[in-house]
Scaffold this active site. Structure first.
Site, PDB file in Angstrom:
ATOM      1  N   GLU A 214     108.267  41.853 -11.361  1.00 43.29           N
ATOM      2  CA  GLU A 214     107.608  43.421 -11.698  1.00 43.29           C
ATOM      3  C   GLU A 214     106.931  42.938 -12.394  1.00 43.29           C
ATOM      4  O   GLU A 214     105.329  43.025 -12.830  1.00 43.29           O
ATOM      5  CB  GLU A 214     107.638  44.396 -11.350  1.00 43.29           C
ATOM      6  N   GLU A 527      97.931  43.435   1.250  1.00 46.62           N
ATOM      7  CA  GLU A 527      97.868  42.105   1.716  1.00 46.62           C
ATOM      8  C   GLU A 527      96.305  41.865   2.409  1.00 46.62           C
ATOM      9  O   GLU A 527      95.627  40.800   2.629  1.00 46.62           O
ATOM     10  CB  GLU A 527      99.363  41.867   2.214  1.00 46.62           C
TER      11      GLU A 527
END
Length: 563
Positions: A214, A527
């Site tokens: 992350e 996405e």
């Protein structure tokens, strides 16, 4: 130290969380070994705000692209010198993959302009209004964050409280900066850049545990994007706002130096999942495993840092991971979603392109494209791994729903010899863009066809990309809210659950898509938007902008967005 993050407590028992699930007992145990400060166990909404900012940036970029397409990888002269066989031979003869072409210095500079892309017909005030609305939404979101949570990782908008959901490095500030640069939101660029220059180095040296993956994709990637967009590679950009580009690069190097501990502390090329920044130590997750996608989604950032800093150590450590993964056994190119940094071997048999598996496949082709022009001889394995994996996807994972025949990608939770699950995460919607990018290597479909550059497999992948993009859109369209679920299941001959439709009774695919109660939430994931953006660039088909608008502006009339 900071919270044992980025694991949101509300995601602990939810299998599809982007982050690895951790039991409460394991979280507390890990804290005792890594901190002498009490863990705050209150829940946080990790990443939602950051993902929303990313979506704003993609929306803005898409709506401003008007000139003929100029992908970052677009000329074809190098291809012609490699591919000299007959048309029939191109389709069937095994040969080294064509390489992404080198750009001239002028082309590289030109790529910093955001007015690229195929022209849309009937561009007028409506499009300009939408562009303005996107920018205003971004500025509104930033204003709320600045007022209530400046310096925190994220803002909880209902309670108006800032939380450190990603380790306390001001993730929203860094992650939003490149979007502000793209939009020419100069005030935000100055504010964010000033905060980074003043505060981020102290945070890096003082904070506790962060997740390697992350922190790499958000903070390190954000700093490197800011360096690039502010003209760092040209060593000067008189129009850039905020700090000098070298400021972003210097902070990126100092952060990466600490993150490298995850690689150097591991007994295998697979890095540990977590780093304690203040003392540059690293450790694995409580269960000892790493997500396959996490360890293979670091290379673009570390490679680029080595390129612009001149120090090869970052790329060397990151690329060892992919070199090691090359040697491991696979199932038609597909891999399990867990891997052990202690043994260096995959763990379990669960195969999926959703959470914990997704970006392994995405980075295979993107790293090859990134590095291929300078390391072509020894990186062919990445392209080979990608091609083998996509064949495996088509053979083992792709099915059609009934009654209306939506193409989807399912899962093999017990490996290739076990039962098939018609479950598709929203995360899988990265795949249409990746397939299209892998097929044309970044140039337009029209140019690739004209120059006879596409193999039979490339054409198959392009067709699958477009079919999956439609499915990803229908996952939004089938619901009464216009928001996609986090997970969808598909009606097949072997699987069906009644009374679990999306609620949009006018949808043609109401009976094809099944949405379970636990999956009826939307995490603002990007996405689908990214795949539509890539498909728009490569196919030059305006329908992908209209589909995009159908997702982001569901209040538009259906006739404007139906494809």
């Amino acid at each position: 130290m900071s919270k044992n993050l980025p694991y949101s407590m509300k995601d602990v028992h939810y299998d599809n969380a982007k982050f690895r699930p951790r039991s409460f007992f394991k979280v507390i145990t890990q804290s005792l070994f890594t901190s002498n400060i009490k863990r705050d166990c209150t829940s946080c909404s990790t990443g939602k705000f950051l993902l929303l900012l990313l979506i704003f940036g993609l929306m803005y970029a898409m709506l401003t692209h008007k000139s003929p397409i100029q992908s970052g990888i677009r000329t074809t002269e190098e291809y012609k010198s490699v591919n000299t066989s007959s048309r029939f031979g191109r389709f069937w003869r095994r040969k080294p993959p064509r390489l992404p072409p080198r750009l001239t210095p002028d082309e590289k500079v030109g790529n910093n302009s955001f007015n690229r892309g195929p022209k849309l017909t009937n561009v007028g005030s409506k499009w300009m209004d939408r562009q303005r609305d996107v920018k205003e939404a971004f500025i509104h979101a930033w204003s709320g964050y600045k007022k209530y949570a400046m310096g925190y990782d994220e803002l909880q908008p209902l309670s108006k409280i800032g939380t450190d959901g990603l380790g306390g490095l001001g993730a929203t500030v860094v992650d939003a900066l490149d979007t502000a640069m793209i939009m020419s939101a100069d005030d935000i660029v100055s504010e964010a850049g000033s905060w980074i220059e003043t505060h981020l180095l102290d945070r890096i040296s003082q904070k506790g545990q962060v997740n390697l993956f992350e922190t790499t994709i958000r903070v390190l990637g954000g700093l490197l994007s800011a360096y690039h967009l502010s003209g760092g590679e040209q060593e000067m950009n008189p129009t850039a706002k905020g700090p000098r580009p070298i400021v972003y690069l210097d902070i990126a190097k100092k952060l990466a130096d600490r993150l490298l501990t995850a690689f150097t502390s591991s007994p295998t090329p697979i890095p540990f999942s977590d780093v304690v920044l203040r003392d540059s130590t690293a450790h694995p997750a409580p269960d000892g495993l790493s997500s396959t996608s996490e360890v293979s989604t670091l290379q673009l950032e570390f490679n680029y840092l080595s390129t612009v800093s001149g120090d090869p150590k970052y790329s060397m450590e990151a690329m060892k991971v992919l070199e090691h993964l090359k040697t491991l056994p696979k199932v038609e190119g597909l891999v399990p979603i867990y891997i052990s940094p202690h043994s260096g071997e995959f763990n379990g048999e669960n195969i999926r392109l959703g959470s914990r598996g997704d970006s392994y496949y995405e980075y295979l082709i993107k790293v090859w494209l990134q590095q291929g022009t300078t390391h072509s001889s020894n990186l062919t394995y990445l392209h080979d791994m990608y091609e083998e994996a996509m064949k495996g996807v088509r053979h083992l994972l792709v099915r059609k729903s009934i009654p209306s025949g939506l193409v989807f990608v399912g899962e093999l939770p017990y490996g290739s010899t076990g039962s098939y699950s018609p479950k598709m995460d929203h995360l899988v919607c990265f795949l249409p863009g990746t397939l299209a990018l892998g097929a044309t290597k970044g140039i337009t479909k029209e140019k690739a066809m004209k120059d006879n550059l596409l193999t039979f497999e490339d054409l198959e992948n392009l067709k699958l990309a477009e079919d999956l993009a439609k499915t990803c859109f229908e996952m939004y369209s089938v619901t009464s809210t216009g928001l996609s679920p986090e997970i969808a299941y598909f009606h097949t001959q072997e699987y069906y659950e009644g009374s679990l439709d999306g609620g949009n009774k006018s949808s043609e695919y109401l009976n094809d898509i099944i949405i379970k109660h636990a999956d009826r939430h939307n995490l603002l994931r990007p996405e689908t938007v990214e795949s539509l953006f890539v498909l728009y660039r490569i196919t030059e088909d305006p329908k992908y902008v209209l589909i995009f608008l159908g997702i982001m502006f569901p209040q538009l009339h259906t006739a404007d967005t139906h494809v």
